[in-house]
Design a protein around this motif. Structure first.
Motif, PDB file in Angstrom:
ATOM      1  N   ALA A   1       0.820  -1.217   0.000  1.00 45.24           N
ATOM      2  CA  ALA A   1       0.000   0.000   0.000  1.00 45.24           C
ATOM      3  C   ALA A   1       0.846   1.256   0.000  1.00 45.24           C
ATOM      4  N   GLU A   2       2.034   1.165   0.588  1.00 43.16           N
ATOM      5  CA  GLU A   2       2.874   2.369   0.657  1.00 43.16           C
ATOM      6  C   GLU A   2       3.269   2.874  -0.728  1.00 43.16           C
ATOM      7  N   LYS A   3       3.418   1.921  -1.646  1.00 35.55           N
ATOM      8  CA  LYS A   3       3.811   2.312  -3.004  1.00 35.55           C
ATOM      9  C   LYS A   3       2.703   3.151  -3.641  1.00 35.55           C
ATOM     10  N   GLY A   4       3.019   4.375  -4.000  1.00 35.88           N
ATOM     11  CA  GLY A   4       2.036   5.222  -4.662  1.00 35.88           C
ATOM     12  C   GLY A   4       1.154   6.005  -3.712  1.00 35.88           C
ATOM     13  N   ALA A   5       1.284   5.783  -2.396  1.00 36.96           N
ATOM     14  CA  ALA A   5       0.476   6.555  -1.452  1.00 36.96           C
ATOM     15  C   ALA A   5       1.057   7.954  -1.302  1.00 36.96           C
ATOM     16  N   ALA A   6       0.193   8.956  -1.295  1.00 41.52           N
ATOM     17  CA  ALA A   6       0.639  10.354  -1.186  1.00 41.52           C
ATOM     18  C   ALA A   6       0.683  10.820   0.259  1.00 41.52           C
ATOM     19  N   GLY A   7       0.160  10.020   1.163  1.00 42.15           N
ATOM     20  CA  GLY A   7       0.097  10.403   2.564  1.00 42.15           C
ATOM     21  C   GLY A   7      -0.666   9.332   3.317  1.00 42.15           C
ATOM     22  N   PRO A   8      -0.926   9.546   4.615  1.00 42.35           N
ATOM     23  CA  PRO A   8      -1.526   8.478   5.431  1.00 42.35           C
ATOM     24  C   PRO A   8      -2.945   8.082   5.025  1.00 42.35           C
ATOM     25  N   ALA A   9      -3.734   9.008   4.511  1.00 43.25           N
ATOM     26  CA  ALA A   9      -5.124   8.643   4.185  1.00 43.25           C
ATOM     27  C   ALA A   9      -5.199   7.843   2.894  1.00 43.25           C
ATOM     28  N   SER A  10      -4.439   8.237   1.884  1.00 44.06           N
ATOM     29  CA  SER A  10      -4.447   7.410   0.670  1.00 44.06           C
ATOM     30  C   SER A  10      -3.781   6.069   0.975  1.00 44.06           C
ATOM     31  N   PHE A  11      -2.807   6.068   1.871  1.00 42.44           N
ATOM     32  CA  PHE A  11      -2.243   4.787   2.313  1.00 42.44           C
ATOM     33  C   PHE A  11      -3.321   3.902   2.931  1.00 42.44           C
ATOM     34  N   GLN A  12      -4.141   4.459   3.807  1.00 39.28           N
ATOM     35  CA  GLN A  12      -5.152   3.640   4.486  1.00 39.28           C
ATOM     36  C   GLN A  12      -6.115   3.002   3.487  1.00 39.28           C
ATOM     37  N   THR A  13      -6.547   3.766   2.511  1.00 44.03           N
ATOM     38  CA  THR A  13      -7.444   3.221   1.485  1.00 44.03           C
ATOM     39  C   THR A  13      -6.762   2.067   0.754  1.00 44.03           C
ATOM     40  N   ARG A  14      -5.523   2.292   0.341  1.00 42.29           N
ATOM     41  CA  ARG A  14      -4.797   1.255  -0.382  1.00 42.29           C
ATOM     42  C   ARG A  14      -4.535   0.041   0.502  1.00 42.29           C
ATOM     43  N   PHE A  15      -4.325   0.307   1.787  1.00 42.62           N
ATOM     44  CA  PHE A  15      -4.026  -0.778   2.719  1.00 42.62           C
ATOM     45  C   PHE A  15      -5.211  -1.740   2.852  1.00 42.62           C
ATOM     46  N   ILE A  16      -6.404  -1.209   3.040  1.00 42.09           N
ATOM     47  CA  ILE A  16      -7.589  -2.077   3.137  1.00 42.09           C
ATOM     48  C   ILE A  16      -7.802  -2.816   1.820  1.00 42.09           C
ATOM     49  N   ASP A  17      -7.607  -2.130   0.708  1.00 43.69           N
ATOM     50  CA  ASP A  17      -7.709  -2.804  -0.598  1.00 43.69           C
ATOM     51  C   ASP A  17      -6.714  -3.966  -0.680  1.00 43.69           C
ATOM     52  N   GLU A  18      -5.502  -3.754  -0.189  1.00 46.83           N
ATOM     53  CA  GLU A  18      -4.483  -4.817  -0.259  1.00 46.83           C
ATOM     54  C   GLU A  18      -4.771  -5.950   0.720  1.00 46.83           C
ATOM     55  N   LEU A  19      -5.369  -5.637   1.865  1.00 44.83           N
ATOM     56  CA  LEU A  19      -5.822  -6.719   2.764  1.00 44.83           C
ATOM     57  C   LEU A  19      -6.804  -7.620   2.021  1.00 44.83           C
ATOM     58  N   TYR A  20      -7.676  -6.998   1.265  1.00 49.38           N
ATOM     59  CA  TYR A  20      -8.689  -7.736   0.499  1.00 49.38           C
ATOM     60  C   TYR A  20      -8.044  -8.561  -0.611  1.00 49.38           C
ATOM     61  N   ARG A  21      -6.993  -8.031  -1.222  1.00 48.20           N
ATOM     62  CA  ARG A  21      -6.389  -8.679  -2.378  1.00 48.20           C
ATOM     63  C   ARG A  21      -5.393  -9.777  -2.023  1.00 48.20           C
ATOM     64  N   ALA A  22      -4.826  -9.715  -0.837  1.00 47.84           N
ATOM     65  CA  ALA A  22      -3.800 -10.700  -0.461  1.00 47.84           C
ATOM     66  C   ALA A  22      -4.405 -12.102  -0.420  1.00 47.84           C
ATOM     67  N   ASN A  23      -3.796 -13.046  -1.105  1.00 51.29           N
ATOM     68  CA  ASN A  23      -4.378 -14.395  -1.108  1.00 51.29           C
ATOM     69  C   ASN A  23      -3.561 -15.362  -0.242  1.00 51.29           C
ATOM     70  N   ALA A  24      -4.110 -16.553  -0.067  1.00 51.97           N
ATOM     71  CA  ALA A  24      -3.531 -17.521   0.861  1.00 51.97           C
ATOM     72  C   ALA A  24      -2.109 -17.907   0.477  1.00 51.97           C
ATOM     73  N   ALA A  25      -1.862 -18.059  -0.820  1.00 48.96           N
ATOM     74  CA  ALA A  25      -0.520 -18.469  -1.245  1.00 48.96           C
ATOM     75  C   ALA A  25       0.510 -17.377  -0.939  1.00 48.96           C
ATOM     76  N   GLU A  26       0.134 -16.125  -1.174  1.00 51.02           N
ATOM     77  CA  GLU A  26       1.058 -15.019  -0.895  1.00 51.02           C
ATOM     78  C   GLU A  26       1.364 -14.911   0.596  1.00 51.02           C
ATOM     79  N   ILE A  27       0.333 -15.091   1.407  1.00 47.60           N
ATOM     80  CA  ILE A  27       0.528 -14.977   2.858  1.00 47.60           C
ATOM     81  C   ILE A  27       1.402 -16.123   3.353  1.00 47.60           C
TER      82      ILE A  27
END
Lengths: 277, 277, 277
Positions: A241-267
């Protein structure tokens, strides 16, 4: 467990959560309550939050695990929390404790002391909170100074390793310590995990929502695997999520999106170091 | 009403809200309270949230409609909610009821039972909540099993049609059931609306904030039109927001933006199916 | 102070906050509590929120300033707020008062009346709230009509100048009035600041979070400089965030990011008009 066994268990836990949409109810603070729920939903779980004593008991009966976070205590918690942890113990349901704010106020002190005998399956906190809880429960050979300031830590994760191991050995569960390098231990084995983001401490609720996500995984795995899965998905999603985030709020949005996208094999494939205690 | 009349009323309601910035106060849960307020503001309304008994009465007097959501009950609600709904009835002000968590706890049960005689203008819930409320109010010829799990539904919207119609006929208002295909009925006519997004169930507060938005429309239209306008703007904004969303959090940001951008003509022109009961 | 002295002080305050990460605890409403914390973190501070009486006292002792916001009062506030403001006064700690909802309910009235003698260092509100508080404290030669509607203002900032000056002269601190053109006064000098965004009134918590940010600056500067620094960073970040925002939610994300990105030199160089009272 060998590292390979741990990785297989991580994969099973994440897969089961995404398949089953399990509910882990929370009694948690009002500051980050929405983020806790959204993080739980993002990894595949279901959320429900309550305040009243009989609702805490009802949720202990209804779900497979619970999350109890000690921030922003309300007067009714004096009754709600003892009845809920008793219901959890009586039903053999595991729960995650987040000792936010330890050291502040008489009610929090009394409740945290009483929880010693209710043995939360996972304890999650920053380094200072983990040291303070081990002190409070008198699990350290020598009391250690804990640098809690409000809700922030001033101790390092390594400083908290002894306390984390002692807590895990007492509960028979696991302890997760959040910091620049995260630590997860079941008292026998300790994993260290790198990742996350400089932005995570700049949003409120990074730790709280990790506790909620850990409770979701705890519905489908052991305390150690649940704590490790939660920590890993946070480190993985945080770094992405940090990649491309302009600050903490855009980071937070991207972070929740990435929680959703992370799959079992990656984890399951995420790097961590393992050592025996 | 003919479909053309309904569409004209939808356009009038949305236009009036955007012109007048009407306030609909809420007594609502702490999980999604910020999203409720932001959704109400996005469609052109004004928000205010309270907990105390005399503040509930004050808001019943100050606004043209109110929103009452039964999530995360606090002890003071035992006094606040009865006094508020009495003030609403005495003043002839309409309100929206969201029976979140129905089936959990003694206070919620007692309050929901008592609301039967206060006839909320709009009842909004998922299929399981609507069935459970119709059961609780003994409005079904034969009790129906309701699959409430925490705050989630396990029943389909079609399963809930009989309950929705019975509730609307009892209150003389309208009932909105959220699901893959949404249903809005006033007991005489039933509309079905498609749209929304796979991401809506993955953010907490989709349903709660729809209740709040419905209360805003209720300040400027009939219960049926308010419930239909709220459901349509959610289906429209949800479908638009999904395009380009990377996950549930970026979806949520886009969704509130789209609630703000949807205009009266678009909402009035949105497709729905109408049938007589 | 000359404008040059003010600008130097603004630079010092913002620099010190970013260097020291000071904590300002809050007792604040549940609607916008997360945004308050995230805004405080974004400008470089640390946040902690409490409800219980001894926790309010504990936070008065632990931090260098506090934020008290009167929205969504809970029953326990009847004890928490008097004990907290007494602890703040006894310890000589400054605090920010946000009189949200003034005019609604008996408890809020009683608490706000009692605060007159506790002299908050900064009072922040919209025009209607500032007029209503000056009326309540009987600081105006002739009572002025205040158009509070729920949590919104119906008066202009210029209408509130007399009230703001009177309040600042009474407390010996500063008053900040939010509106299309913002006003900050210490009773001797009054600054007017332009900026912000049409989207700020369309998100809930713009004003509340400004109060929280002001409390952060108040840990490292005088009331006037803290109020001015907060107002300026909001006007600066708001104007920047509006560019490219598709609606209120994408604006909010960009706004917090811009709060984080604004540096001391930019804040000190931001345009404002100064006049003597």
């Amino acid at each position: 467990m060998t590292k390979t066994e741990i990785q297989a268990s991580l994969r099973d836990a994440v897969t089961a959560v995404k398949a089953d949409n399990p509910m882990a109810a929370s009694i948690t603070n009002t500051v980050t309550i929405e983020l806790v729920a959204n993080a739980q939903l993002a990894v595949g779980g279901s959320a429900a939050m309550v305040y009243l004593p009989d609702e805490g008991e009802g949720m202990a009966a209804a779900g497979d695990a619970m999350y109890i976070n000690m921030g922003t205590l309300l007067p009714v918690y004096e009754e709600t929390l003892p009845r809920t942890v008793k219901a959890l113990r009586d039903a053999g349901k595991p729960w995650v404790l987040d000792p936010v704010g330890i050291g502040l106020g008489a009610l929090r002190l009394k409740l945290l002391q009483s929880f010693k005998d209710y043995k939360p399956a996972v304890i999650r906190g920053n380094a200072s909170e983990i040291i303070a809880l081990a002190n409070l429960w008198e699990l350290l050979e020598e009391p250690q100074t804990a640098g809690v300031r409000g809700v922030d830590a001033t101790d390092s994760v390594d400083d908290a390793q002894e306390a984390a191991v002692a807590l895990a050995q007492w509960t028979g569960g696991a302890v997760a310590v959040s910091g620049p390098i995260d630590l997860v231990t079941d008292g026998q084995q300790t994993a260290r995990i790198r990742g996350g983001s400089k932005f995570l401490p700049l949003i409120t609720g990074g730790g709280c929502s990790l506790g909620g996500v850990t409770a979701i995984y705890l519905t489908r795995s052991t305390p150690f695997i649940a704590a490790l899965a939660g920590t890993i998905v946070y480190d993985l999603a945080g770094a992405r999520a940090e990649k491309g985030a302009a600050g903490p709020a855009s980071f937070q949005t991207r972070f929740i999106d990435e929680l959703y996208r992370a799959n079992a094999a990656e984890i399951a494939a995420y790097s961590f170091q393992l050592e025996d205690e």
